[in-house]
Design a protein around this motif. Structure first.
Motif, PDB file in Angstrom:
ATOM      1  N   LEU A  62       0.867  -1.179   0.000  1.00  0.00           N
ATOM      2  CA  LEU A  62       0.000   0.000   0.000  1.00  0.00           C
ATOM      3  C   LEU A  62       0.903   1.229   0.000  1.00  0.00           C
ATOM      4  O   LEU A  62       1.952   1.221   0.651  1.00  0.00           O
ATOM      5  N   ASP A 108      -1.562  -0.736  -3.942  1.00  0.00           N
ATOM      6  CA  ASP A 108      -2.740   0.124  -3.866  1.00  0.00           C
ATOM      7  C   ASP A 108      -2.244   1.505  -3.441  1.00  0.00           C
ATOM      8  O   ASP A 108      -1.380   1.621  -2.562  1.00  0.00           O
ATOM      9  N   VAL A 112      -7.332   7.486   3.779  1.00  0.00           N
ATOM     10  CA  VAL A 112      -6.903   6.208   4.354  1.00  0.00           C
ATOM     11  C   VAL A 112      -7.318   6.110   5.819  1.00  0.00           C
ATOM     12  O   VAL A 112      -7.358   7.111   6.538  1.00  0.00           O
ATOM     13  N   TYR A 160      -1.799  -5.230   4.709  1.00  0.00           N
ATOM     14  CA  TYR A 160      -0.609  -5.096   3.844  1.00  0.00           C
ATOM     15  C   TYR A 160       0.678  -5.495   4.568  1.00  0.00           C
ATOM     16  O   TYR A 160       0.809  -5.313   5.773  1.00  0.00           O
ATOM     17  N   ILE A 169       4.278  -0.928   3.429  1.00  0.00           N
ATOM     18  CA  ILE A 169       3.544   0.339   3.284  1.00  0.00           C
ATOM     19  C   ILE A 169       4.520   1.478   2.985  1.00  0.00           C
ATOM     20  O   ILE A 169       5.513   1.662   3.700  1.00  0.00           O
TER      21      ILE A 169
END
Ligand SMILES: Cc1cc2nc3c(=O)[nH]c(=O)nc-3n(C[C@H](O)[C@H](O)[C@H](O)COP(=O)(O)O)c2cc1C
Length: 165
Positions: free
Chosen positions: A4, A29, A36, A44, A47
């Motif tokens: 992410l 993503d 968010v 995830y 990140i």
């Protein structure tokens, strides 16, 4: 490895260009920080956190978001940014505030990427800004290479966990 990327890009959309280049490689993503929710991060493995640099650090809203996160375990992170000036350790280490906050939350930082971005703040506006045309094709290629390295090291890390289980 599920990735992410959380970002904010308000000045010229410079960081968004870098974020999109990396997300393509990582199959990540991509979400703006205002969209968010901390709970989303649970899904995830990796990140990314990024923005332009404002007064020597990442955008306040990104730093505030990290402040509100719970402490995490076994989560990998990376930092990215675009800036008017280049990063200079100890003098202009603009990643430091975000890095410290992420480390305090338990993230394992895998890497930091930064490149120049068009800057029209204050007097630079009079000459049409500095770093015109940046991030350029070479910057975006370097962003992709950085993401490729992250992907490879992240995958081998996950393989190690699977093998040891
Ligand atoms: C209000 C303001 C403050 C800034 N402060 C810095 C700074 O301290 N150091 C720096 O290198 N660049 C600084 N910049 C330049 C931005 O970091 C640069 O233009 C960045 O690429 C903007 O990213 P964005 O378009 O994704 O928001 C500043 C720009 C603005 C508008």
């Amino acid at each position: 490895m599920k990735a992410l990327m959380v970002y904010i890009s308000v000045h010229h959309g410079n960081t968004e260009k870098v974020a999109r280049a990396m997300a393509k490689i990582l199959d990540a993503d991509l979400v703006q920080v205002k969209q968010v929710d901390a709970i989303m991060l649970e899904q995830y493995d990796l990140i990314g956190f990024g923005s332009g640099i404002y007064f020597g650090k990442h955008h306040e809203s990104l730093l505030d978001f990290v402040d509100k996160l719970p402490v995490v375990k076994n989560k990998k992170a990376f930092i990215f940014s675009t800036s008017g000036l280049r990063k200079i350790p100890f003098v202009h280490d603009f990643d430091k505030p975000l890095r410290k906050k992420l480390q305090r939350k338990g993230f394992d930082i895998m890497g930091e990427f930064s490149c120049r971005g068009l800057d029209t703040y204050r007097a630079t506006k009079l000459v049409g800004g500095v770093n015109k045309g940046r991030p350029n094709a070479e910057d975006l290629k370097q962003a992709e290479d950085f993401a490729r390295d992250l992907k490879n090291s992240g995958d081998s890390y996950l393989n190690q966990i699977l093998l040891s289980n």
